[in-house]
Design a protein around this motif. Structure first.
Motif, PDB file in Angstrom:
ATOM      1  N   UNK A 147       0.836  -1.211   0.000  1.00 23.10           N
ATOM      2  CA  UNK A 147       0.000   0.000   0.000  1.00 23.10           C
ATOM      3  C   UNK A 147       0.866   1.255   0.000  1.00 23.10           C
ATOM      4  N   UNK A 148       1.891   1.235   0.833  1.00 23.79           N
ATOM      5  CA  UNK A 148       2.791   2.379   0.922  1.00 23.79           C
ATOM      6  C   UNK A 148       3.536   2.598  -0.401  1.00 23.79           C
ATOM      7  N   UNK A 200       5.092   4.645  -6.007  1.00 17.68           N
ATOM      8  CA  UNK A 200       5.120   4.380  -7.454  1.00 17.68           C
ATOM      9  C   UNK A 200       4.377   5.457  -8.231  1.00 17.68           C
ATOM     10  N   UNK A 201       3.255   5.861  -7.695  1.00 18.59           N
ATOM     11  CA  UNK A 201       2.448   6.876  -8.376  1.00 18.59           C
ATOM     12  C   UNK A 201       3.095   8.263  -8.311  1.00 18.59           C
ATOM     13  N   UNK A 202       3.836   8.539  -7.255  1.00 18.07           N
ATOM     14  CA  UNK A 202       4.282   9.909  -7.024  1.00 18.07           C
ATOM     15  C   UNK A 202       5.742  10.205  -7.363  1.00 18.07           C
ATOM     16  N   UNK A 233      10.008   1.418 -10.628  1.00 19.23           N
ATOM     17  CA  UNK A 233       9.129   0.252 -10.496  1.00 19.23           C
ATOM     18  C   UNK A 233       9.946  -1.029 -10.314  1.00 19.23           C
ATOM     19  N   UNK A 234      11.048  -1.153 -11.045  1.00 15.74           N
ATOM     20  CA  UNK A 234      11.903  -2.333 -10.886  1.00 15.74           C
ATOM     21  C   UNK A 234      12.498  -2.377  -9.483  1.00 15.74           C
TER      22      UNK A 234
END
Length: 180
Positions: A24-25, A30-32, A68-69
């Motif tokens: 969740x964290x 990843x989005x930011x 992401x990796x």
């Protein structure tokens, strides 16, 4: 009937909850992270001139694929220590150290946001997921009688290992992507 602390069971919510809370964290991160860095490195350069220029160049060059990796590599490490925690009923020193590191990592995010005087990636989920989960899991381990005594050096080790795991995950991610 009275229960001794050792009679309590550490359920999977404690040990397997770590990768869930971590996921969740890290979804927030990843989005930011990539966009936040692009927008804010110029501000950070001015605000923190003592930071070496190489750090800012690396931050600017971090792309979404590499990040992401790195998150995937870190997720593998979190899953491994959580499996060790599950296999030992929470007694695993690696699991407990990772749990400490995770909670302290959340506090570090909050300190970063305070130093930046605004949002930084990870600071939204730290006070509502990371820190509460770490405190809750530690309380469950304590009630079960399996939490080792917490010393300052253990907390330093947890935070140091979290930092080392972060560096390692980014190093592995760069190497993996440079091969593709």
């Amino acid at each position: 009937m009275t229960h001794k602390p050792s009679d309590h069971h550490v359920g999977p919510a404690v040990t397997l909850g770590l990768p869930a809370a971590w996921a969740l964290h890290d979804l927030e991160e990843l989005a930011a992270v990539p966009g936040w860095l692009r927008r804010n490195v110029p501000v950070l350069r001015k605000r923190f001139p003592a930071v070496p220029e190489a750090v800012w160049r690396r931050a600017e060059s971090l792309d979404g694929r590499q990040f992401a990796a790195a998150v995937g590599v870190m997720g593998t490490m979190v899953a491994a220590v959580s499996a060790a925690g599950a296999a030992t009923g929470g007694r695993s020193a690696a699991f407990q150290t990772a749990l400490d590191g995770f909670g302290l990592h959340g506090l570090a995010h909050l300190a970063q946001a305070a130093a930046f005087r605004g949002y930084t990636p990870g600071s939204a989920t730290s006070p509502v997921v990371v820190v509460p989960f770490a405190l809750w899991a530690r309380s469950r381990l304590r009630r079960a009688g399996v939490l080792r005594p917490t010393r300052a050096r253990d907390l330093a080790l947890g935070l140091g290992l979290a930092g080392a795991a972060t560096v390692a995950s980014h190093t592995v991610a760069r190497r993996l992507l440079s091969r593709s």
